[in-house]
Motif scaffolding. Structure first.
Motif, PDB file in Angstrom:
ATOM      1  N   GLY A 329      -6.203   2.997  18.040  1.00  0.00           N
ATOM      2  CA  GLY A 329      -5.703   3.358  17.384  1.00  0.00           C
ATOM      3  C   GLY A 329      -4.157   2.356  17.128  1.00  0.00           C
ATOM      4  N   THR A 330      -3.279   4.020  16.982  1.00  0.00           N
ATOM      5  CA  THR A 330      -1.589   2.765  16.333  1.00  0.00           C
ATOM      6  C   THR A 330      -0.688   3.870  16.479  1.00  0.00           C
ATOM      7  OG1 THR A 330      -1.257   1.941  14.094  1.00  0.00           O
ATOM      8  CG2 THR A 330      -2.395   4.856  13.803  1.00  0.00           C
ATOM      9  N   LEU A 331       0.272   3.310  16.348  1.00  0.00           N
ATOM     10  CA  LEU A 331       1.298   3.340  16.363  1.00  0.00           C
ATOM     11  C   LEU A 331       2.331   3.593  15.256  1.00  0.00           C
ATOM     12  CD1 LEU A 331       2.976   1.798  19.410  1.00  0.00           C
ATOM     13  CD2 LEU A 331       2.023   4.426  19.351  1.00  0.00           C
ATOM     14  N   SER A 332       1.609   3.780  13.694  1.00  0.00           N
ATOM     15  CA  SER A 332       1.416   3.648  12.277  1.00  0.00           C
ATOM     16  C   SER A 332       2.210   4.566  12.789  1.00  0.00           C
ATOM     17  CB  SER A 332       0.832   3.228  12.118  1.00  0.00           C
ATOM     18  OG  SER A 332      -0.122   3.943  11.558  1.00  0.00           O
ATOM     19  N   LYS A 333       1.669   6.231  12.660  1.00  0.00           N
ATOM     20  CA  LYS A 333       1.805   7.036  12.792  1.00  0.00           C
ATOM     21  C   LYS A 333       2.304   7.937  14.112  1.00  0.00           C
ATOM     22  CE  LYS A 333      -2.018   7.545   9.377  1.00  0.00           C
ATOM     23  NZ  LYS A 333      -1.265   6.022   9.387  1.00  0.00           N
ATOM     24  N   THR A 334       3.034   7.043  14.876  1.00  0.00           N
ATOM     25  CA  THR A 334       3.444   8.083  15.916  1.00  0.00           C
ATOM     26  C   THR A 334       5.343   7.793  15.388  1.00  0.00           C
ATOM     27  OG1 THR A 334       1.516   7.961  17.429  1.00  0.00           O
ATOM     28  CG2 THR A 334       3.538   8.106  18.251  1.00  0.00           C
ATOM     29  N   LEU A 335       4.887   6.294  15.314  1.00  0.00           N
ATOM     30  CA  LEU A 335       6.321   5.418  15.524  1.00  0.00           C
ATOM     31  C   LEU A 335       6.722   4.694  13.932  1.00  0.00           C
ATOM     32  CD1 LEU A 335       8.460   5.303  17.689  1.00  0.00           C
ATOM     33  CD2 LEU A 335       7.793   3.309  18.290  1.00  0.00           C
ATOM     34  N   ASP A 336       6.137   4.317  13.519  1.00  0.00           N
ATOM     35  CA  ASP A 336       6.683   3.418  12.113  1.00  0.00           C
ATOM     36  C   ASP A 336       5.623   2.595  11.821  1.00  0.00           C
ATOM     37  OD1 ASP A 336       7.688   1.474  10.850  1.00  0.00           O
ATOM     38  OD2 ASP A 336       9.465   1.090  11.495  1.00  0.00           O
ATOM     39  N   GLY A 380      10.372   5.178  28.487  1.00  0.00           N
ATOM     40  CA  GLY A 380      10.346   6.713  27.457  1.00  0.00           C
ATOM     41  C   GLY A 380      10.722   6.878  26.869  1.00  0.00           C
ATOM     42  N   ASP A 381      11.177   6.083  25.945  1.00  0.00           N
ATOM     43  CA  ASP A 381      11.833   6.228  24.658  1.00  0.00           C
ATOM     44  C   ASP A 381      10.938   6.454  24.075  1.00  0.00           C
ATOM     45  OD1 ASP A 381      14.223   5.290  25.222  1.00  0.00           O
ATOM     46  OD2 ASP A 381      13.824   3.407  24.825  1.00  0.00           O
ATOM     47  N   LEU A 382       9.330   5.977  23.658  1.00  0.00           N
ATOM     48  CA  LEU A 382       7.858   5.886  22.945  1.00  0.00           C
ATOM     49  C   LEU A 382       7.332   7.922  22.888  1.00  0.00           C
ATOM     50  CD1 LEU A 382       6.314   6.122  20.563  1.00  0.00           C
ATOM     51  CD2 LEU A 382       4.912   5.057  21.915  1.00  0.00           C
ATOM     52  N   ASP A 383       7.839   8.533  24.282  1.00  0.00           N
ATOM     53  CA  ASP A 383       7.227   9.838  24.582  1.00  0.00           C
ATOM     54  C   ASP A 383       8.428  10.383  24.115  1.00  0.00           C
ATOM     55  OD1 ASP A 383       5.402   8.944  26.381  1.00  0.00           O
ATOM     56  OD2 ASP A 383       5.402   9.024  28.072  1.00  0.00           O
ATOM     57  N   ARG A 384       9.353  10.412  24.234  1.00  0.00           N
ATOM     58  CA  ARG A 384      10.525  11.604  23.743  1.00  0.00           C
ATOM     59  C   ARG A 384      10.439  11.758  22.344  1.00  0.00           C
ATOM     60  NH1 ARG A 384      13.518   8.762  28.125  1.00  0.00           N
ATOM     61  NH2 ARG A 384      14.039   7.367  27.176  1.00  0.00           N
ATOM     62  N   HIS A 385      10.692  10.558  21.854  1.00  0.00           N
ATOM     63  CA  HIS A 385      10.446  10.116  20.045  1.00  0.00           C
ATOM     64  C   HIS A 385       8.826  10.967  19.719  1.00  0.00           C
ATOM     65  CE1 HIS A 385      10.712   9.193  15.646  1.00  0.00           C
ATOM     66  NE2 HIS A 385       9.085   8.861  16.036  1.00  0.00           N
ATOM     67  N   LEU A 386       7.906  11.002  20.360  1.00  0.00           N
ATOM     68  CA  LEU A 386       6.548  11.473  20.714  1.00  0.00           C
ATOM     69  C   LEU A 386       7.111  13.226  20.500  1.00  0.00           C
ATOM     70  CD1 LEU A 386       3.772  11.770  19.200  1.00  0.00           C
ATOM     71  CD2 LEU A 386       3.298  11.392  21.914  1.00  0.00           C
TER      72      LEU A 386
END
Length: 485
Positions: A329-336, A380-386
């Protein structure tokens, strides 16, 4: 044999910004290297050469000292200065005539996204998220937190324990993966994770690979979806794998067509790349049964599974058999994509093998990046961004469907769609779009050989909604123009 006095072919340019001594050294060195000054030939005295060139004697003596030190000159004080024995360097080939300037071809050149953006082109290549609407205050807070931490002198190859625990909880909430931190290894992204898996098999440390002698003697065979993610083929091939194309259809990989001698198979069951299929449960069960029967490992790339527009995201394949499935998995599509954070989820024994391989390769994930990511998860910043980005991408997906209509496929999830086209229409559509400032790619990069599926892979993550609307209008006109019949 007497050595004759030679007038060196040098000149000095007093108007040049280069110091006179450096000019003289370079000129004499070039003359000796090219053979214009031959071994054994005597140079004028420093006083004589200084008069000839109209420079001070210090300039000449300093130049001679430099060339003596480099081995170009020979002789003793009072007996003259001579060109030392050396092999003349071959003359460099004449540079080719410059070609006349041509218009930039963004399709063939595959420029970077920054270059495309700077040229005012709408970039619809797949693989990039929208990164201009981040919560900047949250990001600044995360990076300040990371900067305050002392660096580790002995980083764990599995990643920071706090981040691994937070990622395990994140995966439980978003992907239905019930694991603990002992099942998580923090990577720099799915490419890095797949490379570690490939390195594990290449060094004979993979699970279910037979005896030690068999592991050391055999080159492992890796199945990759066809069509599929081209970088997966590149990464595994670089680790010595023999790449075996594995056919897919609209639902995803076909387990009945998999050969029995694969060490691993790489698959994208949540959103097949590039066709966009979602592997149904019966086929998932057949894939697991095949892996158990053959002893292969299934590598599941969960690259954009968080984004679904019809139903809730399907649970990860990993849950059907944690011993046989390695989840990437990765956060490259979710975040940056620039963040460089991903994960491998596997059983503790297999994860320990991967950690040993990683330590041997001196491969690691940045400590400050891990600390910043941990804070984004913890607060929870990542969940809100998602949640925000799910709504944003749903609007973009609807815009693409509105303009390109029933032709498109794979639009129920992710950040790209497939626009199937007749084979002879693909190149003209791409060319027409490029003339109007829209960059899009076809399916050729997703195929191991000649493409079996023809069309355009359209990404809608990296441009604004206004740019996307204009680009879709351009594509719709081009498609209509070349598919009328």
């Amino acid at each position: 044999m007497s050595r004759r006095l030679t007038e060196p072919p040098v000149r000095i340019d007093r108007s040049a910004p280069v110091p006179l001594t450096a000019q003289l050294v370079e000129a004499l060195r070039a003359a000796m290297a090219s053979g214009a000054l031959r071994a054994g030939e005597r140079l004028p005295s420093s006083r004589t050469l200084a008069v000839q060139l109209g420079v001070s004697r210090t300039v000449v003596t300093d130049a001679f000292q430099q060339l003596y030190a480099e081995g170009w000159l020979d002789g003793r004080h009072g007996s003259g200065t001579y060109v030392a024995e050396h092999e003349p360097l071959p003359r460099p080939p004449e540079p080719p005539e410059p070609e006349p300037p041509r218009a930039a071809d963004p399709v063939l050149g595959r420029p970077s996204r920054q270059e495309v953006r700077g040229a005012g082109v709408a970039d619809l290549r797949a693989g990039a998220p929208w990164v201009r609407d981040h919560d900047r205050a949250a990001l600044r807070r995360a990076w300040r937190h990371a900067a305050e931490l002392l660096p580790s002198d002995d980083p764990d190859p599995r990643g920071e324990p706090r981040l691994r625990a937070l990622l395990a909880e994140h995966l439980r909430r978003t992907r239905g993966v019930r694991v603990g931190p002992e099942n998580v290894l923090v990577t720099r992204g799915t490419g890095n994770g797949l490379d570690l898996v490939g390195a594990m098999f290449a060094t004979g440390q993979g699970p279910f690979q037979g005896t030690a002698s068999e592991r050391s003697a055999a080159r492992f065979r890796a199945g990759v979806e066809e069509p599929g993610y081209g970088k997966a083929r590149t990464i595994l091939a670089a680790r010595g794998a023999e790449i075996v194309p594995c056919p897919v259809d609209d639902d995803g990989i076909r387990p009945a067509d998999l050969p029995d001698d694969l060490a691993l198979v790489y698959t994208t069951p949540a959103h097949q790349y590039p066709l966009g299929g979602r592997l149904p449960l019966p086929r998932r069960e057949r894939l697991i049964a095949w892996a158990r029967r053959t002893g292969a490992v299934v590598v599941e790339d969960d690259y954009d599974a968080e984004f679904r527009y019809d139903v809730a995201p399907l649970p990860a394949l990993h849950g059907l058999d944690p011993e046989r499935v390695v989840l990437l998995g990765t956060l490259s599509k979710t975040l940056d994509p620039d963040l460089g954070i991903g994960w491998i989820v596997a059983e503790p024994d297999l994860l320990s093998r991967l950690a040993r391989v990683r330590a041997d390769l001196s491969d690691r994930t940045s400590g400050p990046v891990q600390a910043a990511t941990a804070l984004l998860l913890e607060r929870g910043d990542l969940d809100r961004h998602l949640r925000r980005m799910r709504l944003e991408y749903a609007r973009r997906r609807a815009m693409v469907v509105e303009h390109l209509g029933p032709r498109i496929g794979g639009d129920t999830a992710g950040l790209h769609v497939l626009l199937p086209l007749p084979e002879d229409a693909v190149a003209p559509v791409i060319a027409d779009a490029a003339e109007e400032g829209v960059l899009v790619e076809d399916t050729s990069r997703t195929s191991h050989g000649a493409p079996r599926v023809h069309g355009l892979v359209i990404g809608y993550g990296s441009v604004s909604r206004a740019e996307l609307r204009r680009a879709c209008e351009v594509l719709a006109r081009a498609v209509a123009r070349h598919t009328r019949s």
